[in-house]
Design a protein around this motif. Structure first.
Motif, PDB file in Angstrom:
ATOM      1  N   ALA A  50      37.117  28.714  31.441  1.00  0.00           N
ATOM      2  CA  ALA A  50      38.117  28.270  32.419  1.00  0.00           C
ATOM      3  C   ALA A  50      38.807  29.472  33.041  1.00  0.00           C
ATOM      4  O   ALA A  50      38.990  29.545  34.268  1.00  0.00           O
ATOM      5  CB  ALA A  50      39.138  27.347  31.759  1.00  0.00           C
ATOM      6  N   ASN A  51      39.180  30.433  32.210  1.00  0.00           N
ATOM      7  CA  ASN A  51      39.825  31.649  32.696  1.00  0.00           C
ATOM      8  C   ASN A  51      38.906  32.417  33.653  1.00  0.00           C
ATOM      9  O   ASN A  51      39.347  32.909  34.700  1.00  0.00           O
ATOM     10  CB  ASN A  51      40.230  32.531  31.524  1.00  0.00           C
ATOM     11  N   ILE A  52      37.640  32.496  33.309  1.00  0.00           N
ATOM     12  CA  ILE A  52      36.666  33.193  34.154  1.00  0.00           C
ATOM     13  C   ILE A  52      36.548  32.505  35.513  1.00  0.00           C
ATOM     14  O   ILE A  52      36.585  33.161  36.565  1.00  0.00           O
ATOM     15  CB  ILE A  52      35.299  33.285  33.449  1.00  0.00           C
ATOM     16  N   GLN A  53      36.413  31.177  35.487  1.00  0.00           N
ATOM     17  CA  GLN A  53      36.251  30.427  36.740  1.00  0.00           C
ATOM     18  C   GLN A  53      37.511  30.495  37.601  1.00  0.00           C
ATOM     19  O   GLN A  53      37.431  30.662  38.826  1.00  0.00           O
ATOM     20  CB  GLN A  53      35.869  28.968  36.459  1.00  0.00           C
ATOM     21  N   ILE A  54      38.668  30.392  36.987  1.00  0.00           N
ATOM     22  CA  ILE A  54      39.928  30.506  37.737  1.00  0.00           C
ATOM     23  C   ILE A  54      40.037  31.904  38.332  1.00  0.00           C
ATOM     24  O   ILE A  54      40.480  32.069  39.477  1.00  0.00           O
ATOM     25  CB  ILE A  54      41.133  30.153  36.846  1.00  0.00           C
ATOM     26  N   GLY A  55      39.615  32.910  37.593  1.00  0.00           N
ATOM     27  CA  GLY A  55      39.619  34.273  38.114  1.00  0.00           C
ATOM     28  C   GLY A  55      38.750  34.414  39.354  1.00  0.00           C
ATOM     29  O   GLY A  55      39.109  35.133  40.299  1.00  0.00           O
ATOM     30  N   LYS A  56      37.620  33.731  39.387  1.00  0.00           N
ATOM     31  CA  LYS A  56      36.750  33.762  40.556  1.00  0.00           C
ATOM     32  C   LYS A  56      37.445  33.137  41.766  1.00  0.00           C
ATOM     33  O   LYS A  56      37.339  33.649  42.891  1.00  0.00           O
ATOM     34  CB  LYS A  56      35.429  33.040  40.265  1.00  0.00           C
ATOM     35  N   VAL A  57      38.155  32.039  41.533  1.00  0.00           N
ATOM     36  CA  VAL A  57      38.897  31.394  42.628  1.00  0.00           C
ATOM     37  C   VAL A  57      39.998  32.334  43.126  1.00  0.00           C
ATOM     38  O   VAL A  57      40.193  32.495  44.339  1.00  0.00           O
ATOM     39  CB  VAL A  57      39.486  30.033  42.193  1.00  0.00           C
ATOM     40  N   GLN A  58      40.685  32.976  42.203  1.00  0.00           N
ATOM     41  CA  GLN A  58      41.738  33.916  42.583  1.00  0.00           C
ATOM     42  C   GLN A  58      41.149  35.083  43.384  1.00  0.00           C
ATOM     43  O   GLN A  58      41.771  35.537  44.357  1.00  0.00           O
ATOM     44  CB  GLN A  58      42.470  34.420  41.344  1.00  0.00           C
ATOM     45  N   ASP A  59      39.981  35.546  43.016  1.00  0.00           N
ATOM     46  CA  ASP A  59      39.323  36.618  43.766  1.00  0.00           C
ATOM     47  C   ASP A  59      39.031  36.186  45.205  1.00  0.00           C
ATOM     48  O   ASP A  59      39.204  36.963  46.150  1.00  0.00           O
ATOM     49  CB  ASP A  59      38.026  37.055  43.087  1.00  0.00           C
ATOM     50  N   ILE A  60      38.577  34.955  45.368  1.00  0.00           N
ATOM     51  CA  ILE A  60      38.291  34.445  46.710  1.00  0.00           C
ATOM     52  C   ILE A  60      39.578  34.360  47.524  1.00  0.00           C
ATOM     53  O   ILE A  60      39.615  34.764  48.693  1.00  0.00           O
ATOM     54  CB  ILE A  60      37.571  33.079  46.633  1.00  0.00           C
ATOM     55  N   ILE A  61      40.638  33.869  46.914  1.00  0.00           N
ATOM     56  CA  ILE A  61      41.923  33.789  47.622  1.00  0.00           C
ATOM     57  C   ILE A  61      42.391  35.186  48.011  1.00  0.00           C
ATOM     58  O   ILE A  61      42.871  35.397  49.139  1.00  0.00           O
ATOM     59  CB  ILE A  61      42.972  33.058  46.767  1.00  0.00           C
ATOM     60  N   ASN A  62      42.248  36.142  47.119  1.00  0.00           N
ATOM     61  CA  ASN A  62      42.623  37.522  47.440  1.00  0.00           C
ATOM     62  C   ASN A  62      41.783  38.074  48.590  1.00  0.00           C
ATOM     63  O   ASN A  62      42.281  38.858  49.402  1.00  0.00           O
ATOM     64  CB  ASN A  62      42.538  38.412  46.207  1.00  0.00           C
ATOM     65  N   GLU A  63      40.537  37.655  48.682  1.00  0.00           N
ATOM     66  CA  GLU A  63      39.695  38.052  49.812  1.00  0.00           C
ATOM     67  C   GLU A  63      40.249  37.461  51.110  1.00  0.00           C
ATOM     68  O   GLU A  63      40.281  38.142  52.146  1.00  0.00           O
ATOM     69  CB  GLU A  63      38.251  37.598  49.583  1.00  0.00           C
TER      70      GLU A  63
END
Length: 133
Positions: A50-63
């Motif tokens: 869950a932490n890994i997947q949420i991190g991916k979403v956060q990376d996209i938002i940061n992009e």
């Protein structure tokens, strides 16, 4: 059977040839996909995934944040929206709750639809490149 190398080449080509609007739509799709995977992981109590997947979403938002034109009339509103997304994802990750992620997904659905409409409007305004007599 398609191997991973062929899939990666296809994705690389799709990204390199996509318009800016298409890239935004692809990023929205990715954010929604990773958000859904995070929800599934929380439901299975697999908090590492869950932490890994949420991190991916956060990376996209940061992009989204770093590629936003600060001179755009909608920049301030979008920055606030992206900040809210990040806040809700942190809540989901720390409390291991799916509701904040579901909320973010709904925003991404709306955002994606907005980008699709904007791309259609932009394409309609472009002069035709075909030869007309």
């Amino acid at each position: 059977m398609i191997n991973n190398l062929q899939v990666n080449k296809y994705l690389e080509n799709a990204i390199q040839t996509a318009s800016p609007a298409q890239l935004l739509i692809m990023l929205c799709d990715g954010a929604m996909r990773f958000s859904k995977l995070a929800i599934q992981a929380i439901q299975k109590q697999d908090y590492i995934d869950a932490n890994i997947q949420i991190g991916k979403v956060q990376d996209i938002i940061n992009e989204f944040v770093i590629t936003l034109d600060p001179n755009s009339p909608v920049a301030d509103g979008l920055l606030k929206l992206y900040d809210y997304f990040l806040y809700r994802l942190v809540q989901a990750n720390t409390k291991k709750e799916v509701e904040p992620i579901e909320e973010v997904i709904q925003y991404f659905v709306e955002l994606k639809e907005t980008w699709i409409q904007a791309a259609k409007a932009n394409n309609a305004l472009r002069p035709s490149t075909g030869n007309q007599a």
